[in-house]
Design an enzyme around this catalytic site. Structure first.
Site, PDB file in Angstrom:
ATOM      1  N   LYS A   1      25.581  55.369  26.987  1.00  0.00           N
ATOM      2  CA  LYS A   1      26.679  55.390  27.950  1.00  0.00           C
ATOM      3  C   LYS A   1      26.970  56.815  28.413  1.00  0.00           C
ATOM      4  CE  LYS A   1      30.255  52.718  27.287  1.00  0.00           C
ATOM      5  NZ  LYS A   1      31.528  52.176  26.740  1.00  0.00           N
TER       6      LYS A   1
ATOM      7  N   THR B   1      41.038  47.729  21.467  1.00  0.00           N
ATOM      8  CA  THR B   1      41.918  47.054  20.504  1.00  0.00           C
ATOM      9  C   THR B   1      41.792  45.543  20.711  1.00  0.00           C
ATOM     10  OG1 THR B   1      43.779  47.280  22.050  1.00  0.00           O
ATOM     11  CG2 THR B   1      43.556  48.954  20.326  1.00  0.00           C
TER      12      THR B   1
ATOM     13  N   GLU C   1      48.973  52.529  29.275  1.00  0.00           N
ATOM     14  CA  GLU C   1      48.435  52.416  30.631  1.00  0.00           C
ATOM     15  C   GLU C   1      48.893  51.111  31.262  1.00  0.00           C
ATOM     16  OE1 GLU C   1      46.056  50.064  31.507  1.00  0.00           O
ATOM     17  OE2 GLU C   1      45.677  49.242  29.512  1.00  0.00           O
TER      18      GLU C   1
ATOM     19  N   ARG D   1      45.633  47.968  36.758  1.00  0.00           N
ATOM     20  CA  ARG D   1      45.110  46.655  37.149  1.00  0.00           C
ATOM     21  C   ARG D   1      43.650  46.818  37.552  1.00  0.00           C
ATOM     22  NH1 ARG D   1      48.730  45.406  42.050  1.00  0.00           N
ATOM     23  NH2 ARG D   1      48.323  47.652  42.257  1.00  0.00           N
TER      24      ARG D   1
ATOM     25  N   LEU E   1      53.273  35.283  41.499  1.00  0.00           N
ATOM     26  CA  LEU E   1      53.691  33.901  41.752  1.00  0.00           C
ATOM     27  C   LEU E   1      52.614  33.189  42.564  1.00  0.00           C
ATOM     28  CD1 LEU E   1      57.511  34.217  42.558  1.00  0.00           C
ATOM     29  CD2 LEU E   1      56.448  33.284  40.491  1.00  0.00           C
TER      30      LEU E   1
ATOM     31  N   ALA F   1      49.738  30.424  42.226  1.00  0.00           N
ATOM     32  CA  ALA F   1      49.205  29.367  41.375  1.00  0.00           C
ATOM     33  C   ALA F   1      47.683  29.434  41.326  1.00  0.00           C
ATOM     34  CB  ALA F   1      49.655  28.008  41.895  1.00  0.00           C
ATOM     35  N   GLY F   2      47.110  29.080  40.181  1.00  0.00           N
ATOM     36  CA  GLY F   2      45.663  29.132  40.039  1.00  0.00           C
ATOM     37  C   GLY F   2      45.195  28.468  38.762  1.00  0.00           C
TER      38      GLY F   2
ATOM     39  N   GLY G   1      43.354  35.449  32.906  1.00  0.00           N
ATOM     40  CA  GLY G   1      42.337  35.938  31.970  1.00  0.00           C
ATOM     41  C   GLY G   1      42.370  37.449  31.978  1.00  0.00           C
TER      42      GLY G   1
ATOM     43  N   CYS H   1      43.712  42.197  29.338  1.00  0.00           N
ATOM     44  CA  CYS H   1      45.058  42.499  28.834  1.00  0.00           C
ATOM     45  C   CYS H   1      45.872  41.276  28.448  1.00  0.00           C
ATOM     46  CB  CYS H   1      45.821  43.319  29.881  1.00  0.00           C
ATOM     47  SG  CYS H   1      45.132  44.958  30.174  1.00  0.00           S
TER      48      CYS H   1
END
Length: 434
Positions: free
Chosen positions: A35, A86, A151, A154, A253, A255-256, A260, A263
């Protein structure tokens, strides 16, 4: 200023690159040799819009370097950030702090003078206190101040979130840690970003409380969507009517098929376990976890029902596999439940995602991966939209109808116009809408 960032994963790499953009000298250290070598060559191990350019520019200007040697990274550092994983611990759901404590111990042994050790990883309340105890045990008389700086990034918009955040949270004891972190975040003071200064435990809990609240909000609107379907209402209008209330707000708000990502699933679980141990259970979070897990199973059931109760021998096109658009992250994505369920029930899966690398490793070997959305839809009996990448929004229903053999469409993200699809002869269904 100079900082060391331990961990070249999502949080460490984004945070390190953004600090470098602030003008700070940053050295990112990781134990994975391949990496580090890739990063030195300009190859980014994760997909995040704009990150490749940010890393390239700051590495070229000498503000951002990479190493496998902690001592090298810490040389002259004012602060060392812990940005290690974590994950949920197997068996009990607690956050696994093995990497956090191991890194903290290594820092204690390598430190040559005063510095601030900052937890950037998401850790349960009380972790900072345990790190302080560990430092006292490993290196009595040390000059290492401990701080928490959670942190709030997103995936898909992490750089903007770091550069123009809603707030910066700093938890510490004593002036030295606050002073160092205020200097690091000085560019954000200049744009009047709110800086929340608290104790260690409060800062740690803010991160978990924020993520848990958002997870609750998503689950609430998903259950409202189910109610809308039974009552003949429209969840879009319900969400808009709610969101215009300043006490509620419009975000999260939508819907789905359930949340996942890296976080929400692990943080809600860790918060629930910690709260249980401390004798203050957060039952609303516990119910959210259970409802979200069940929702992903329900999405697979929807597909089966839409195809007459059986998908055996049917070809199902799946659009979008990652847990959200603009990321390659598959952690706890709804597709990891829906696709295996359909495949086990006898369906042939033809899937397409703009960033499929991790999906190919995690989904059943029988999953077929297409090179485009239309290729995935070719000859399909049904189409399922799981992740609302922008390129899917512009797809012509006429072209999809020509490509597909069947006419069943399940829009699990409410991304498409129902009337446009029905006019093309589709048997179209979505979430919480007639």
């Amino acid at each position: 200023m100079r900082v060391a960032m331990i961990g070249a994963g999502y949080v460490g790499l984004v945070s390190g690159a953004c600090f470098a953009e602030f003008g700070v000298d940053v050295c990112v250290v990781d134990t994975e040799v391949s990496k580090v070598e890739a990063l030195r060559e300009g190859r980014i191990p994760i997909y995040e819009p704009g990150l490749d350019k940010l890393v390239e520019e700051n590495a070229r200007d000498g503000r951002l370097t990479f190493t496998t040697r902690l001592e090298e990274a810490m040389e002259g550092a004012d602060a060392v950030f812990l940005a290690v994983g974590t994950p949920s611990r197997r068996g009990d759901g607690h956050a696994d702090l093995t990497y956090v404590f191991a890194a903290a111990e290594q820092v204690a042994r390598a430190a040559k003078g005063p510095l601030v050790l900052v937890t950037k990883s998401t850790v349960p309340v009380g972790t900072g206190r345990k790190i302080m105890e560990l430092l006292d045990k490993v290196r009595p008389g040390h000059e290492i101040a401990v701080a928490s700086n959670p942190e709030f990034l997103r995936e898909g918009s992490a750089i903007a979130d770091f550069m123009r955040p809603d707030r910066v949270v700093i938890g510490a004891e004593g002036d030295r840690a606050f002073q160092v972190l205020r200097r690091l975040y000085r560019p954000l003071y200049l744009i009047e970003t709110p800086i929340v200064q608290t104790g260690l435990e409060t800062a740690e809990l803010i991160k978990y409380a924020a993520n848990a609240f958002l997870a609750v909000k998503i689950t609430f609107i998903n259950q409202m969507a189910d109610l809308c379907e039974r009552a003949g209402a429209n969840v879009h209008d319900v969400a808009r009517g709610m969101g215009l209330d300043g006490r509620i707000g419009r975000k999260f708000l939508h819907a789905g098929p359930g949340y996942g990502g890296s976080c929400f699933p692990k943080d809600t679980l860790a918060l629930a376990r910690t709260a249980q141990e401390l004798g203050a259970p957060v039952t609303i979070v516990e119910q959210t976890i259970a409802a979200n897990d069940a929702r992903k199973e329900q999405m697979a059931d929807r597909v089966i029902t839409a195809l007459g109760g059986s998908v055996a021998g049917k070809t199902v096109a799946v659009f979008g596999l990652t847990f959200k658009p603009e990321t390659d992250d598959m952690r706890d994505a709804p597709s990891l439940v829906v696709v295996p369920r359909l495949a086990a029930a006898g369906a042939t899966i033809r899937a397409y995602d703009p960033q499929p690398a991790h999906a190919k490793q995690l989904l059943p070997a029988s999953t077929g991966f297409a090179e485009s959305a239309l290729d995935a839809a070719e000859g399909a009996d049904a189409l399922v939209l799981l992740t609302e990448w922008n390129e899917f929004r512009a797809l012509s229903p006429k072209r999809l109808r020509t490509a597909m053999k069947g006419n069943v469409v399940l829009d699990l993200r409410n991304a498409w116009d129902p009337e446009a699809f029905r006019e093309c002869g589709f048997q179209y269904s979505s979430i919480g809408r007639q």
